[in-house]
Every structure is written in structure tokens, then in C-alpha cells.
Design an enzyme around this catalytic site. Structure first.
Site, PDB file in Angstrom:
ATOM      1  N   PHE A   1       0.832  -1.207   0.000  1.00 40.61           N
ATOM      2  CA  PHE A   1       0.000   0.000   0.000  1.00 40.61           C
ATOM      3  C   PHE A   1       0.868   1.259   0.000  1.00 40.61           C
ATOM      4  CE2 PHE A   1      -2.762   2.940   2.683  1.00 40.61           C
ATOM      5  CZ  PHE A   1      -3.610   3.291   1.639  1.00 40.61           C
TER       6      PHE A   1
ATOM      7  N   SER B   1       6.456  -6.389   1.713  1.00 41.86           N
ATOM      8  CA  SER B   1       5.440  -7.398   1.387  1.00 41.86           C
ATOM      9  C   SER B   1       4.545  -6.881   0.276  1.00 41.86           C
ATOM     10  CB  SER B   1       4.606  -7.757   2.623  1.00 41.86           C
ATOM     11  OG  SER B   1       4.094  -6.608   3.244  1.00 41.86           O
TER      12      SER B   1
ATOM     13  N   GLY C   1       7.033  -5.554  10.951  1.00 46.67           N
ATOM     14  CA  GLY C   1       7.527  -4.598   9.960  1.00 46.67           C
ATOM     15  C   GLY C   1       8.719  -3.812  10.503  1.00 46.67           C
ATOM     16  N   ASP C   2       8.622  -3.422  11.769  1.00 46.76           N
ATOM     17  CA  ASP C   2       9.713  -2.671  12.396  1.00 46.76           C
ATOM     18  C   ASP C   2      10.965  -3.539  12.540  1.00 46.76           C
ATOM     19  OD1 ASP C   2       7.911  -0.555  12.650  1.00 46.76           O
ATOM     20  OD2 ASP C   2       7.198  -1.297  14.577  1.00 46.76           O
TER      21      ASP C   2
END
Ligand code: ATP
Ligand code: PLP
Ligand code: MG
Ligand code: NA
Ligand code: MG
Length: 297
Positions: A148, A183, A222-223
Site C-alpha cells: 500500500f 510485502s 515490519g519494524d
């Protein structure tokens, strides 16, 4: 300066659980980095729980901390790492921090996770998007958007691998030499796509890693991913494929352990998001076994 690097990491802090600095600092230290965390927020727990309490740092307060470091000649860093940022004023101050760090070290690498949303939903104020696009992307050395986020940054709708590669090219032209789409969901499959433009203006080396989907939802992954990508891509600066294989392999091991531990404890892993088992995964962070291989385009 240390051999491997000195990282200034501006991210969230949670008292309990692992997101933001809590999921980035420890792994980077395990990989041998000196890490100086600035906590952009201090919350009791991450925002996915029913409630949370705590405090948000504003741009002026970030500036104060940088000023204190500067007065004592402590602004030498090899890397700046940023993750979730909640307001335009804070993001504008981060841009000033980039400038100041580059005065001290012109070779400073800025690794930016442009956290804006996921799966079609924006979770920051909409006015942050244009600041990332117009001001942050041009000064970043490495970007780690998700599906996104790279759509927001490029204006492209990405429905195929080749769309993803095209989007990476657009970002290279705007600034960063390394782009990793952490991703990308295409037809029920999840890919990491990496792109390294070794010489400005020339075509980048591009690759993918197919990521096996684990049936659970993790926070902090994600981090952790961006921290590992920073860590390994600095150790292998000319080999983004290898750095990504190491990062993805570590991450899969951490997530598999997390799933197994919750399941053993009798928890339904699909009932809520899982806190990653970071401390228990030290060996997988220091010495990942490469199980997922990159395929060049
Ligand atoms: P951002 O930090 O911008 O939100 P992101 O959306 O890519 O990035 P995650 O969705 O946490 O962040 O994914 C980061 C990495 O974590 C992926 O590259 C993947 O390797 C791994 N990952 C996260 N969730 C899963 C899952 N359910 N199954 C397998 N891998 C996962
Ligand atoms: N930072 C904070 C304060 C959060 O509450 C969350 C998730 O709820 C995150 C970061 C998310 O981290 P990630 O994208 O790594 O899952
Ligand atoms: Mg995601
Ligand atoms: Na990401
Ligand atoms: Mg995220």
C-alpha cells in the site's frame, strides 16, 4: 566510531511488547551496532489493544534532544532509522535531523520505513503522504514500504510483479538507491521485492523472495524487518539479495517461534495479534540459517 556502525533510531516505545524501538534496538545491538533510541512516543502497549495510554513527543522536543547531542559533539551517526511518525510537524523535524546528521557525516545513510498504512487503509493523517512523497523520499538512502505504501508513494496501482519493479524504478529516480518492498500481495502470494541501483541513472539489480504466509497476525514484524535490513545491508553493502535473504530468514524463524509458543500455551493464534518472541530468538537473529532464497529478475 565502532566498526559496524552507530544508529540513531527514532521510533515508538511501548512499555509492554515489541513494536518500534522495542523490536528494532535489541536486534541491531545483537548484530553489533551501537544504537541510540529516541522514543517518538511512549505508550503502555501498542495501539492494537483495546486501550492504550501514554505520551507523544512533539517536533520541538525532538529538536531539544538533537540540540543536546549537538552541544556535546555527539551527533556522529552512520545511520538514521525511522519508523511510524504520527504528525507532519514531527516528520518535518526529522528532515531537519537528516540535514544536521549529514553535516557531521556526509555519508550518513537514512533508512526510512514510510509507515502510512496497510491493506488499503491509511493509519496516519492524510497530510503526511505528500510530505513523504515530496520531501522524505528524495533524502532517503533505503526505503522499506509495504504494498500500500509504495502505491501511495508512486501513484501506481500494483497488481503484478512487473508493476512492483516499475514502482521501485520510480523511487530510485526520486532518490534512494535501495528499495525493499517488504510485502507485496499478488494473487494469494506474498513477495518481498528488492531493488538496488548501484549507479545513479543505470538500471537497478532486482529480485524477489517468495514468503510463505503464516496464518496469524503479528505486530512489530515490519519494524523488525526494517531493522534487520539495515543491519544486514550494511554488513553486505553490495549485496542486497543476501541482506534480504538473511533478514527474511531471521524474521520467519522469529514468527514461527512466536506462533509455536502461543499455540503451545493454548492460545488461538488467529484471535488477536501476536507479540513477537524477540528475546527468545537471539540465535536466529545473530546467525540466521538462509532458508528462503532470492530469485533475480
Ligand atoms: P510496514 O512496516 O510498512 O507496516 P509491512 O506491512 O511489510 O511494512 P509486515 O506486514 O509486518 O510489515 O511485514 C514485514 C515482514 O514480516 C514481511 O516481509 C514478512 O517477511 C513478515 N511477515 C509478517 N507477517 C507475516 C505472516 N503472517 N506470514 C509470514 N510472514 C509475515
Ligand atoms: N508502533 C506502534 C506504537 C504501534 O502501536 C504499532 C502497531 O500497533 C506499530 C508500531 C506497528 O508495527 P509493525 O508495522 O511493525 O507491525
Ligand atoms: Mg503489512
Ligand atoms: Na515495510
Ligand atoms: Mg508496519
Amino acid at each position: 566510531p565502532s566498526e559496524t556502525g552507530r544508529v540513531l533510531s527514532i521510533q515508538s516505545h511501548t512499555v509492554q511488547g515489541y513494536v518500534g524501538n522495542k523490536s528494532a534496538v535489541f536486534p541491531l545491538q545483537l548484530l553489533g551496532y551501537d544504537v541510540d533510541p529516541i522514543n517518538s512516543v511512549q505508550f503502555s502497549n501498542h495501539t492494537g489493544y483495546p486501550t492504550f495510554k501514554g505520551h507523544v513527543l512533539n517536533g520541538q522536543q525532538l529538536c531539544d534532544l538533537i540540540e543536546g547531542l549537538s552541544e556535546n559533539h555527539l551527533l556522529y551517526y552512520t545511520h538514521l532509522l525511522t519508523g511510524y511518525i504520527g504528525s507532519v510537524s514531527f516528520l518535518e523535524m526529522v528532515l531537519q535531523v537528516v540535514e544536521r546528521l549529514r553535516v557531521v557525516n556526509p555519508g550518513l545513510l537514512y533508512v526510512c520505513d514510510p509507515v502510512m498504512g496497510d491493506e488499503g487503509k491509511l493509519y496516519v493523517a492524510p497530510d503526511l503522504v505528500s510530505v513523504y512523497r515530496e520531501k522524505v523520499v528524495p533524502v532517503a538512502s533505503m526505503l522499506t514500504p509495504n504494498h500500500f505504501e509504495i502505491e501511495l508513494l508512486t501513484g501506481l496501482r500494483i497488481t503484478s510483479e512487473s508493476d512492483g519493479l516499475k514502482a521501485c524504478n520510480i523511487l530510485h529516480a526520486a532518490g534512494p538507491s535501495k528499495v525493499v518492498i517488504t510485502s507485496l500481495s499478488i494473487k494469494e502470494k506474498v513477495f518481498l521485492i528488492g531493488s538496488h541501483q548501484k549507479v545513479k541513472g543505470q538500471s537497478p539489480q532486482q529480485f524477489k523472495i517468495v514468503i510463505p504466509k503464516i496464518p496469524a497476525y503479528f505486530t512489530g514484524s515490519g519494524d523488525l524487518m526494517t531493522a534487520l535490513l539495515l543491519g544486514w545491508s550494511n554488513i553486505y553493502p553490495d549485496n542486497l539479495e543476501k541482506a534480504s535473504e538473511l533478514a527474511v530468514s531471521s524474521l520467519q524463524a522469529v514468527l514461527q517461534r512466536t506462533l509455536a509458543d502461543y499455540t503451545t500455551a493454548g492460545f488461538d493464534p488467529q484471535s488477536s495479534s501476536l507479540e513477537i518472541r524477540l528475546v527468545q530468538s537471539q540465535d536466529d537473529i545473530r546467525n540466521p540459517e538462509i532458508k528462503l532464497k532470492a530469485e533475480s529478475y
